[in-house]
Motif scaffolding. Sequence first.
Motif, PDB file in Angstrom:
ATOM      1  N   GLN A   1       0.835  -1.193   0.000  1.00 34.53           N
ATOM      2  CA  GLN A   1       0.000   0.000   0.000  1.00 34.53           C
ATOM      3  C   GLN A   1       0.880   1.257   0.000  1.00 34.53           C
ATOM      4  OE1 GLN A   1      -3.386  -0.317   0.041  1.00 34.53           O
ATOM      5  NE2 GLN A   1      -3.880   1.822   0.102  1.00 34.53           N
ATOM      6  N   VAL A   2       0.570   2.198  -0.867  1.00 34.05           N
ATOM      7  CA  VAL A   2       1.281   3.468  -0.914  1.00 34.05           C
ATOM      8  C   VAL A   2       0.768   4.353   0.208  1.00 34.05           C
ATOM      9  CG1 VAL A   2       1.593   5.572  -2.263  1.00 34.05           C
ATOM     10  CG2 VAL A   2       1.644   3.371  -3.401  1.00 34.05           C
ATOM     11  N   SER A   3       1.707   5.001   0.911  1.00 36.40           N
ATOM     12  CA  SER A   3       1.276   5.908   1.968  1.00 36.40           C
ATOM     13  C   SER A   3       0.505   7.062   1.332  1.00 36.40           C
ATOM     14  CB  SER A   3       2.481   6.445   2.734  1.00 36.40           C
ATOM     15  OG  SER A   3       3.325   7.175   1.887  1.00 36.40           O
ATOM     16  N   GLY A   4      -0.563   7.456   1.971  1.00 34.73           N
ATOM     17  CA  GLY A   4      -1.367   8.553   1.439  1.00 34.73           C
ATOM     18  C   GLY A   4      -2.221   8.167   0.250  1.00 34.73           C
ATOM     19  N   SER A   5      -2.596   6.888   0.151  1.00 38.68           N
ATOM     20  CA  SER A   5      -3.397   6.463  -0.992  1.00 38.68           C
ATOM     21  C   SER A   5      -4.757   7.161  -1.006  1.00 38.68           C
ATOM     22  CB  SER A   5      -3.554   4.944  -1.035  1.00 38.68           C
ATOM     23  OG  SER A   5      -4.195   4.475   0.119  1.00 38.68           O
TER      24      SER A   5
END
Length: 119
Positions: free
Chosen positions: A2-6
């Motif tokens: 998961q990308v931070s700030g998705s």
Amino acid sequence: MQVSGSHCFQEKLLSIKTELLNKSTYFKTDKPEAHVVSGDEADQASSEINLNLSLRLHERERLLIQKIDYALAKIKDGAFGQCEDCGGQIEEKRLFARPYTTLCIACKEEQEYKKQFYA
């Protein structure tokens, strides 16, 4: 992965999609007959070129909406920001520039090189 700030990317994607859908609604209400110009052949040719350009732009926007929907699904699945070619993480700078991208810079450059080489 998961990308931070998705959530931020999701908002950006939804904003872009809304803008494209608003353009699409305008395009659908703008009748093709309105583009037909009575006049000499040059005016008619110019009108036809403009209509063809509008149609091509509308098709590109439709494809972009599909890419946005795909990116939104990847956010939901937790796979957003992962390169579909090498499996590595796509840099956040790239995602901010093109939040609907599916390839990291290295894989995209390789894809474009192959496209130019084999074209």
